[in-house]
Design an enzyme around this catalytic site. Structure first.
Site, PDB file in Angstrom:
ATOM      1  N   GLY A 178      -6.473  33.794  43.728  1.00  0.00           N
ATOM      2  CA  GLY A 178      -5.471  34.711  44.271  1.00  0.00           C
ATOM      3  C   GLY A 178      -4.198  34.688  43.432  1.00  0.00           C
ATOM      4  N   GLY A 201       2.402  26.042  52.681  1.00  0.00           N
ATOM      5  CA  GLY A 201       2.892  26.671  53.905  1.00  0.00           C
ATOM      6  C   GLY A 201       3.737  27.893  53.571  1.00  0.00           C
ATOM      7  N   TYR A 211       1.403  34.400  61.913  1.00  0.00           N
ATOM      8  CA  TYR A 211       1.098  33.831  60.578  1.00  0.00           C
ATOM      9  C   TYR A 211       1.894  32.543  60.365  1.00  0.00           C
ATOM     10  CZ  TYR A 211       1.883  33.621  55.446  1.00  0.00           C
ATOM     11  OH  TYR A 211       2.026  33.219  54.140  1.00  0.00           O
ATOM     12  N   HIS A 239       3.908  42.647  49.340  1.00  0.00           N
ATOM     13  CA  HIS A 239       5.214  42.163  49.774  1.00  0.00           C
ATOM     14  C   HIS A 239       6.302  43.075  49.188  1.00  0.00           C
ATOM     15  CE1 HIS A 239       2.849  38.360  50.355  1.00  0.00           C
ATOM     16  NE2 HIS A 239       3.542  38.381  51.470  1.00  0.00           N
ATOM     17  N   LYS A 254       6.943  51.953  44.404  1.00  0.00           N
ATOM     18  CA  LYS A 254       7.592  53.169  44.910  1.00  0.00           C
ATOM     19  C   LYS A 254       8.479  53.801  43.844  1.00  0.00           C
ATOM     20  CE  LYS A 254       7.832  52.659  49.824  1.00  0.00           C
ATOM     21  NZ  LYS A 254       8.517  52.353  51.024  1.00  0.00           N
TER      22      LYS A 254
END
Ligand code: NAP
Length: 322
Positions: free
Chosen positions: A19, A112, A142, A185, A193
């Site tokens: 990832g 975390g 989450y 995110h 954008k």
């Protein structure tokens, strides 16, 4: 104490190693002489299922396990999937630590999130404030699922003498981040954008909320260095922030990105959409004091590298209409 050399002989599993963040951790391990690093893919070992966790540690006995797999996304993805985000993150983390203990893994590093902090934590966030309230609603399932690993880490150390640590990286960014519209995110979302608006000659972009919240961002490569330093030098279940201590408002962030991408149009704020947590900025002194981690990449430099990667990446969407 540093035991960089001993990575050469260690078998290391990095869940989520394919990832975004995990791939930086794997690269950092190789940089520090690791040779035997295994990255389980979800298609081979579904870590939400106990069977997948048991099989992983049976097939690949490990000395160290870095748990960087996660079911993650921005505010939109968190709001659309609170049950999934809670269940998958909780099950993966809890089962991995239990099986690692049973299989004699020497150390587990849990990645975390600062979404575990209470909504109105005093800024800068200090680790002592973690239990002073409920997290911001949009990411609470989450954040709380991941927070349970702090409890498990402490309890297992106390009862079994099991060595696991818990790190809390602030919002990460960098090349290879996720630019998908439905799960990215804030930084990749705004870059995309601005780029698409520029390509299509649009005069405005619309951003969520009112731009007032503040955030802190850590370059993923720096964060990976922090994770590996902690693996080498830190052995306690007290959680540790990984951050830069630099706070920026979303409004200023959007202006900066628009400037770097070259989008000169108007920025419109859609206040029907949530702001998320009001402020986020960490006290990162514990990481420096305990294992010598200090992030070195400046925000402007990291942002330019990220934008550059996106603009020249094969992952950039081809379907932009001119
Ligand atoms: N990105 C951030 O800003 C940020 C900030 C703080 C903390 N974190 C934490 O860092 C970790 C990685 O985040 P990321 O942004 O790098 O996410 P990502 O790019 O989506 O990577 C997540 C990885 O988790 C693996 N995974 C997901 N579900 C799995 C399952 N059921 N079984 C096995 N593997 C599974 C995926 O494996 P496949 O590739 O095989 O599908 C993927 O490689 C997460 O724990 C997250 O909470 C991220």
């Amino acid at each position: 104490m540093d035991n960089t050399e001993s990575f050469k002989k260690k078998k290391i599993i990095v869940t989520g190693g394919a990832g975004f963040f995990g791939s930086y951790i794997v690269a950092e391990l190789f940089k520090k002489s690791a040779i035997d690093v295994f990255v389980p893919r979800r298609s081979q070992y579904n870590l939400v299922e106990k069977e997948g966790v048991v099989r992983l540690l049976k097939d690949h006995p490990a000395d160290y396990l870095i748990h960087a797999a996660g079911t993650v996304g921005g505010i939109g993805a968190n709001r659309a999937n609170p049950g999934l985000f809670f269940y998958e993150n909780l099950m993966m983390g809890v089962q991995l630590m239990e099986e690692a203990r049973l299989r004699g893994v020497q150390k587990v590093v849990n990645i975390g999130t600062i979404c575990s902090y209470p909504k109105n934590t005093e800024v800068p966030f200090r680790e002592e404030s973690l239990w002073c309230g409920y997290p911001e609603e949009t990411n609470a399932p989450y954040g709380l699922a991941k927070k349970m690993l702090l409890v498990q880490s402490k309890a297992y150390r106390e009862q079994y003498g099991f060595n696991s640590i818990c790190l809390l990286p602030v919002n990460l960014y960098g090349p290879r981040d996720n630019f998908a519209l439905d799960s990215s995110h804030v930084i990749p979302a705004i870059i995309r954008k601005c780029d698409e608006a520029k390509e299509k000659n649009e005069r405005e972009i619309v951003c969520w909320g009112d731009g007032s919240p503040t955030r802190e961002f850590l370059y993923a490569e720096d964060a990976a260095e922090g994770v590996v330093l902690a693996l080498q030098r830190y052995n306690s279940s007290d959680p540790v922030n990984l951050g830069t201590c630099r706070e920026i408002s979303i409004r200023d962030l959007v202006r900066l990105i628009a400037d770097f991408v070259g989008f000169n149009g108007k920025i419109v704020w859609d206040q029907s959409k949530p702001n998320g947590q009001p402020r986020r900025c960490l006290d990162a002194s514990r990481a420096e004091a305990l294992f010598g981690f200090k992030a070195l990449t400046s925000f402007e430099q990291g942002l330019k590298r990220t934008i550059d990667w996106y603009l020249h990446s094969s992952r950039r969407p081809e379907q932009v209409v001119k």
